[in-house]
Design an enzyme around this catalytic site. Structure first.
Site, PDB file in Angstrom:
ATOM      1  N   LYS A 110       1.798  -9.242 -10.668  1.00  0.00           N
ATOM      2  CA  LYS A 110       1.897  -7.709 -10.602  1.00  0.00           C
ATOM      3  C   LYS A 110       1.003  -6.841 -11.383  1.00  0.00           C
ATOM      4  O   LYS A 110       0.631  -7.262 -12.513  1.00  0.00           O
ATOM      5  CB  LYS A 110       3.291  -7.053 -11.142  1.00  0.00           C
ATOM      6  CG  LYS A 110       3.989  -5.928 -10.801  1.00  0.00           C
ATOM      7  CD  LYS A 110       4.176  -5.652  -9.319  1.00  0.00           C
ATOM      8  CE  LYS A 110       5.609  -6.034  -8.901  1.00  0.00           C
ATOM      9  NZ  LYS A 110       6.071  -5.797  -7.538  1.00  0.00           N
ATOM     10  N   GLY A 222      16.816   6.413  -3.639  1.00  0.00           N
ATOM     11  CA  GLY A 222      15.379   6.277  -3.431  1.00  0.00           C
ATOM     12  C   GLY A 222      14.860   6.226  -1.971  1.00  0.00           C
ATOM     13  O   GLY A 222      15.908   6.111  -1.099  1.00  0.00           O
ATOM     14  N   GLY A 224      11.666   6.463  -0.876  1.00  0.00           N
ATOM     15  CA  GLY A 224      10.297   6.258  -0.465  1.00  0.00           C
ATOM     16  C   GLY A 224      10.348   5.263   0.584  1.00  0.00           C
ATOM     17  O   GLY A 224      11.092   4.863   1.469  1.00  0.00           O
ATOM     18  N   ASN A 225       9.138   4.308   0.785  1.00  0.00           N
ATOM     19  CA  ASN A 225       9.080   3.332   1.989  1.00  0.00           C
ATOM     20  C   ASN A 225      10.036   2.290   1.818  1.00  0.00           C
ATOM     21  O   ASN A 225      10.756   2.287   2.935  1.00  0.00           O
ATOM     22  CB  ASN A 225       7.696   2.618   1.557  1.00  0.00           C
ATOM     23  CG  ASN A 225       7.575   1.720   2.722  1.00  0.00           C
ATOM     24  OD1 ASN A 225       7.854   0.338   2.489  1.00  0.00           O
ATOM     25  ND2 ASN A 225       6.800   1.735   3.606  1.00  0.00           N
ATOM     26  N   GLY A 227      13.212   2.686   0.485  1.00  0.00           N
ATOM     27  CA  GLY A 227      14.505   3.280   0.617  1.00  0.00           C
ATOM     28  C   GLY A 227      14.749   3.925   1.910  1.00  0.00           C
ATOM     29  O   GLY A 227      15.788   3.738   2.780  1.00  0.00           O
ATOM     30  N   TYR A 228      13.596   4.538   2.453  1.00  0.00           N
ATOM     31  CA  TYR A 228      13.523   4.969   3.782  1.00  0.00           C
ATOM     32  C   TYR A 228      13.844   4.064   5.008  1.00  0.00           C
ATOM     33  O   TYR A 228      14.748   4.181   5.661  1.00  0.00           O
ATOM     34  CB  TYR A 228      12.464   5.757   4.025  1.00  0.00           C
ATOM     35  CG  TYR A 228      12.516   6.411   5.563  1.00  0.00           C
ATOM     36  CD1 TYR A 228      13.357   7.272   5.990  1.00  0.00           C
ATOM     37  CD2 TYR A 228      11.612   5.715   6.669  1.00  0.00           C
ATOM     38  CE1 TYR A 228      13.393   7.882   7.262  1.00  0.00           C
ATOM     39  CE2 TYR A 228      11.842   6.085   7.950  1.00  0.00           C
ATOM     40  CZ  TYR A 228      12.653   7.251   8.318  1.00  0.00           C
ATOM     41  OH  TYR A 228      12.801   7.747   9.554  1.00  0.00           O
TER      42      TYR A 228
HETATM   43  N1  GLU Z   1       5.365  -4.733  -4.028  1.00  0.00           N
HETATM   44  C1  GLU Z   1       6.130  -5.770  -2.936  1.00  0.00           C
HETATM   45  C2  GLU Z   1       7.208  -6.368  -3.829  1.00  0.00           C
HETATM   46  O1  GLU Z   1       7.518  -6.070  -4.938  1.00  0.00           O
HETATM   47  C3  GLU Z   1       5.536  -6.531  -2.022  1.00  0.00           C
HETATM   48  C4  GLU Z   1       4.619  -7.505  -2.752  1.00  0.00           C
HETATM   49  C5  GLU Z   1       3.455  -8.208  -1.930  1.00  0.00           C
HETATM   50  O2  GLU Z   1       3.548  -7.902  -0.654  1.00  0.00           O
HETATM   51  O3  GLU Z   1       2.746  -8.672  -2.386  1.00  0.00           O
HETATM   52  O4  GLU Z   1       7.603  -7.282  -3.293  1.00  0.00           O
END
Ligand code: GLU
Length: 421
Positions: A110, A222, A224-225, A227-228
């Site tokens: 991350k 939420g 956002g992407n 939640g929506y």
């Molecule tokens: N950010 C998203 C998650 O936390 C997607 C991560 C990804 O596609 O690598 O799962």
């Protein structure tokens, strides 16, 4: 404030103690356990960019690469004022577990930049995204670490990052990032994948518990992407969303909300307080949303929103975690005592990374799939993962949350053992 990383570590330690007996070689198990509690590598950079006013500003940036025994590191990059070393470390652990739960060949990572993206112009965001990818270039790549969007980042940001990365390495390598625009090798169905897959888990769970969607009420924190699209697909499946919120607060209607209409109105009016006024609906705070007497509460925004401080007020029967880590370890214990079921994040929101995997596969093949194929494969993976967790929970007499963690940890440890690390 709750330290998210310490919380996740605590949880992993507890989970590991439950499977310790399955591994006769205690020394090796101890070694793997301690490796799983911390990232393999933490990258910290100070990124300096030129602002539109000509001045320079420096931002703190991170990438935590947790474990890559099962495949390249994988996980999003977020832009948020709360981004910290500990936050990305915790979230990278959850990514390793998430990829293992759905059985896709990745480890976990991350990244993030500590900023309030609302305070930057579009051009400043572009410069910062490119600076991040340039600084990270030695540590990422299709077979090393594959970043993707996360909180406040999207396909535009991925496009800038891809451009900066490819410039740095001198070749085309679209499989370095997922969540890209279609024109740059993105996959059909990626944008709505996380939310859509969460709704598939809800449907599977409802079938199992014999809940009728029409009379099953939901409150979703939420918009956002994640939640929506969760709300959109859940209501398409017939579930009744009585409350939805953005960062300002929550709209409530006993009769159920029209999700696409809410989005149109939010775009028109700005935030939910104004939308509630326009619709003459009740307006609640985000804290109040968490305590609504609904069947399913869906935190779909940020981590650690249900803590030991407010967990006693939760009245929902089930919590479906669409955000990463929305329930703290302490709060989770109380929910268990109150017999509130938690459908865990590493299962419920794994649809995003699953379609990221399809995108990566398409990039490596230089071929693109139809949206039907993406959705069909996504649905297969999500249903299989739910089934496996459900069965494992039954056999081991543990809840979904523990079952998902144990299954994931066992898969990661298996890969570590096979590598003879
Ligand atoms: N950010 C998203 C998650 O936390 C997607 C991560 C990804 O596609 O690598 O799962």
């Amino acid at each position: 404030m709750v330290n998210f990383f310490i919380n996740v570590q605590k949880q992993i330690k507890e989970d590991l103690s439950l499977i310790e007996g399955d591994y006769p070689d205690k020394v090796l198990f101890k070694k793997f356990s301690s490796e799983l509690l911390n990232p393999k590598r933490l990258i910290k950079k100070n990124l300096t960019i030129k602002l539109d006013n000509g001045k320079k500003k420096t931002f703190q940036a991170f990438r935590s690469q947790h474990n890559d025994a099962r495949g390249p590191f994988k996980g999003g990059i977020r832009f948020h004022p709360n981004v910290s070393e500990d936050e990305v470390k915790a979230l990278s652990i959850l990514m390793s577990l998430k990829c293992a739960v759905v059985g896709i060949p990745y480890g976990g990572a991350k990244g993030g930049i500590k900023i309030n993206p609302k305070e930057l112009s579009a051009l400043e965001i572009e410069r910062l995204s490119k600076a991040y990818a340039k600084a990270l270039a030695p540590y990422i790549g299709p077979w090393v670490d594959v970043p993707a969007p996360d909180v406040n980042t999207d396909e535009k940001v991925m496009a800038y990052m891809l451009e900066a990365y490819e410039k740095e390495v001198g070749i085309h390598a679209p499989g370095t990032f997922t969540g890209k625009p279609i024109a740059l090798g993105g996959s059909l169905g990626r944008t709505e994948a996380t939310g859509k897959a969460g709704a598939i888990i809800l449907e599977e769970y409802a079938k199992e518990k014999k809940l009728k969607p029409k009379v099953t009420t939901l409150a979703v924190q939420g918009f956002g992407n994640v939640g929506y699209w969760f709300s959109y697909h859940a209501s398409k499946l017939g579930f009744k969303i009585v409350s939805a919120s953005d960062s300002v607060g929550a709209i409530y209607s006993e009769k159920g909300l029209d999700i696409p209409k809410l989005l149109t109105l939010k775009e028109k009016h700005g935030d939910f307080s104004k939308v509630a006024k326009a619709l003459k609906f009740k307006f609640l705070s985000n804290d109040e949303l968490l305590t609504l007497p609904v069947d399913v509460l869906v935190p779909a925004a940020l981590e650690a929103v249900i803590t030991e401080k407010n967990v006693f007020l939760v009245k929902a029967k089930t919590i479906l975690e669409m955000a990463n880590g929305p329930v703290t370890t302490e709060a989770y214990k109380t929910l268990k005592e109150k017999a509130i079921v938690v459908l865990p994040d590493i299962l419920c929101n794994a649809g995003g990374v699953t379609v990221s995997y399809f995108e990566w596969v398409q990039n490596l093949q230089g071929y693109s799939w139809t949206e039907e194929k993406v959705n069909e494969e996504l649905s297969k993976i999500m249903k299989k993962a739910f089934r496996e967790i459900h069965e494992y929970a039954k056999v081991k007499k543990v809840d979904y949350h523990v079952a998902a963690n144990l299954l994931a940890l066992k898969r990661i440890i298996e890969a570590m053992i096979l590598r003879g690390l």
